[in-house]
Design a protein around this motif. Structure first.
Motif, short mmCIF file in Angstrom:
data_model
loop_
_atom_site.label_atom_id
_atom_site.label_comp_id
_atom_site.label_asym_id
_atom_site.label_seq_id
_atom_site.Cartn_x
_atom_site.Cartn_y
_atom_site.Cartn_z
N PRO A 99 0.84 -1.20 0.00
CA PRO A 99 0.00 0.00 0.00
C PRO A 99 0.87 1.25 0.00
CG PRO A 99 -0.74 -1.56 1.68
CD PRO A 99 0.54 -2.10 1.11
N GLY A 100 0.61 2.15 -0.93
CA GLY A 100 1.49 3.31 -1.05
C GLY A 100 0.73 4.61 -1.01
N ALA A 101 1.16 5.53 -1.84
CA ALA A 101 0.66 6.90 -1.74
C ALA A 101 -0.82 7.02 -2.11
CB ALA A 101 1.50 7.79 -2.63
N GLU A 102 -1.35 6.09 -2.96
CA GLU A 102 -2.78 6.22 -3.32
C GLU A 102 -3.65 6.19 -2.07
OE1 GLU A 102 -0.91 3.99 -4.92
OE2 GLU A 102 -1.29 4.07 -7.09
N GLY A 103 -3.28 5.30 -1.12
CA GLY A 103 -4.05 5.18 0.12
C GLY A 103 -4.09 6.50 0.86
N ILE A 142 3.43 13.07 3.22
CA ILE A 142 3.74 11.81 2.53
C ILE A 142 3.64 12.01 1.01
CG2 ILE A 142 2.86 9.46 2.10
CD1 ILE A 142 2.04 9.39 5.09
N LEU A 143 2.54 12.67 0.59
CA LEU A 143 2.34 12.88 -0.85
C LEU A 143 3.43 13.79 -1.43
CD1 LEU A 143 -1.55 13.22 -0.84
CD2 LEU A 143 -0.19 11.30 -1.70
N ALA A 144 3.81 14.81 -0.65
CA ALA A 144 4.84 15.74 -1.13
C ALA A 144 6.16 15.00 -1.35
CB ALA A 144 5.03 16.87 -0.12
N GLU A 145 6.51 14.14 -0.37
CA GLU A 145 7.81 13.46 -0.47
C GLU A 145 7.80 12.30 -1.46
OE1 GLU A 145 8.97 12.39 3.53
OE2 GLU A 145 8.68 14.46 4.18
N LEU A 185 5.49 13.69 -5.17
CA LEU A 185 6.04 14.85 -5.87
C LEU A 185 7.56 14.89 -5.79
CD1 LEU A 185 3.42 17.50 -4.69
CD2 LEU A 185 3.44 16.18 -6.82
N GLY A 186 8.15 14.04 -4.91
CA GLY A 186 9.62 14.00 -4.81
C GLY A 186 10.21 15.25 -4.19
N LEU A 187 9.41 15.96 -3.37
CA LEU A 187 9.93 17.17 -2.72
C LEU A 187 10.87 16.77 -1.57
CD1 LEU A 187 6.63 19.27 -2.61
CD2 LEU A 187 8.54 19.49 -4.20
N PRO A 188 11.73 17.68 -1.13
CA PRO A 188 12.64 17.33 -0.04
C PRO A 188 11.88 17.07 1.26
CG PRO A 188 13.05 19.57 -0.86
CD PRO A 188 11.93 19.02 -1.65
#
Ligand SMILES: Cc1cc2nc3c(=O)[nH]c(=O)nc-3n(C[C@H](O)[C@H](O)[C@H](O)COP(=O)(O)OP(=O)(O)OC[C@H]3O[C@@H](n4cnc5c(N)ncnc54)[C@H](O)[C@@H]3O)c2cc1C
Length: 383
Positions: free
Chosen positions: A311-315, A371-374, A377-380
């Motif tokens: 389970p990843g970011a979709e959740g 969580i979604l940002a990191e 979106l690959g944000l720091p």
């Protein structure tokens, strides 16, 4: 990605629909799948319904058959949750045990611990999840409740908070710090605690809704046999992450199913109270679109899980969007009612107040955005 049921799934859906239509009790509104579980004046009818669900094979749908489950894929669990929400059928009282604790015991439990599984399925044991503490919520690694080894027992001291259903539960899956002086994720252990043991004190907390469904739980010199440790001593963090992973796997389907049922009621309300204000109708239309988008995201999530992904970011995205949509919709219903809101049914008021907790429970919105940002979106990292 195929959005249609396979022939087997379609026949399971028809079976579920038929069974619920024939057996659904009409007087168990405290366990409605549309609202959250409420205060129960008497738990007996709820336990009876839970046992009936288990007997019909609708508890532990994804659990392996050797542990009393149906051994079916996640899509079957999703179908059951969708159909139950569509009919506003009461839920199983032991949802935390079924969806989170049982699967963790299946993965880590000893043969003795696995004896609990049959009782979790039929509701004869209600379990609660003892993770959060006054200083450990979003930052769960801050757990301070101590477990000190004394012969063949751990002696537990500390305080948990927000333990849902502890006041009606017999058992708790408790995250404790078993290594004195350890920090953060290290030195934590998961242990199964009988809540009838001397030294356990449960104090219900009254919520904004007026109900008291979660609790403070104090552990004062509670002696728990070492054999109740779940997984390895010191591996509590990994066990806890397994539990939270199970929570995320099917949460979206019950959330979005209940949101869709609430949306249907809101649409019915338009005719009932004669809503004609185009701005209100526009807001309602936006929620129809949002629910469709969430349903499609759920399907995509399911497809990735069935392909073996964890389970990843979709959740996180589904939980975040659902919580906001549910708050908007419960507010919109009051705006549509207008002055009649003063005499609105108690259920609408309950739903509106209860929706405030949606952005906190099972991960706060700020944490989910992090969580979604990191991860998406690959944000720091923010910290
Ligand atoms: C209805 C309900 C039922 C619950 N049931 C249970 C249960 O059965 N068992 C259990 O163990 N727990 C349960 N909880 C607790 C829940 O898991 C926690 O409330 C949640 O994890 C938040 O922790 P906290 O309340 O300590 O808030 P905190 O973590 O202290 O957060 C306070 C504020 O700071 C923000 N914040 C914290 N960290 C960050 C960050 N890194 N970035 C940005 N903002 C941040 C939060 O978003 C929040 O706004 C329940 C909660 C609710 C509301």
């Amino acid at each position: 990605m195929d959005l249609d049921d396979t022939p087997d799934e379609a026949s399971f859906r028809a079976e579920v629909r038929g069974w619920l239509a024939a057996h659904k009790p009409h007087d168990l509104t405290e366990l409605s799948s549309v609202a959250a579980i409420r205060d129960l004046p008497d738990v007996a009818p709820a336990l009876e319904w839970s046992a009936k669900l288990a007997e019909a094979g609708y508890a532990g749908i994804t659990w392996p058959a050797e542990h009393g489950g149906r051994g079916a894929p996640l899509s079957y669990q999703a179908i059951f949750l969708e159909e139950a929400a569509a009919m506003d059928a009461p839920v199983h009282l032991g949802g935390i045990g079924l969806n989170m604790i049982g699967p963790t015991i299946i993965e880590y439990g000893t043969p003795e611990q696995k004896q609990h599984l049959a009782h979790i399925l039929d509701g004869s044991e209600i379990w609660c999840q003892g993770f959060s503490e006054p200083g450990a919520g979003s930052d769960l690694a801050g757990v301070r409740t101590r477990a000190t080894l004394d012969g063949d027992h751990y002696v537990i001291n500390g305080q948990k908070v927000w333990s849902s259903f502890a006041h009606i539960a017999q058992w708790c899956m408790l995250l404790v710090r078993s290594e004195a002086g350890s920090e953060r994720h290290r030195g934590l252990t998961m242990i199964l605690v009988d809540l009838d043991l001397p030294g356990v004190e449960i104090r219900p907390i009254r919520e904004l809704t007026g109900d008291a469904v979660f609790n403070e739980v104090f552990y004062n010199d509670v002696r728990v046999p070492v054999s109740h440790v779940l997984g390895a001593v010191g591996d509590g963090w990994n066990v806890a992450m397994t539990t939270l992973g199970h929570e995320r796997a099917t949460l979206g389907f019950s959330l979005v199913g209940s949101l869709e049922a609430l949306l249907r009621r809101a649409v019915a309300l338009v005719a009932e109270v004669g809503v004609s204000d185009p701005l209100l109708l526009d807001r309602l239309a936006a929620e129809v679109v949002e629910v469709e988008a969430l349903k499609l995201t759920n399907r995509r999530f399911l497809a990735t899980l069935e392909d073996g992904a964890v389970p990843g970011a979709e959740g996180s995205a589904i939980k975040l969007r659902w919580s906001l949509a549910n708050q908007r919709l419960t507010s919109l219903i009051f705006d549509m009612l207008g002055p009649a809101a003063v005499a609105a049914p108690e259920e609408w008021r309950y739903q509106r107040f209860r929706s405030r907790a949606n952005t906190i429970e099972a991960g706060t919105n700020e944490v989910l955005r992090g969580i979604l940002a990191e991860r998406v979106l690959g944000l720091p990292r923010s910290r």
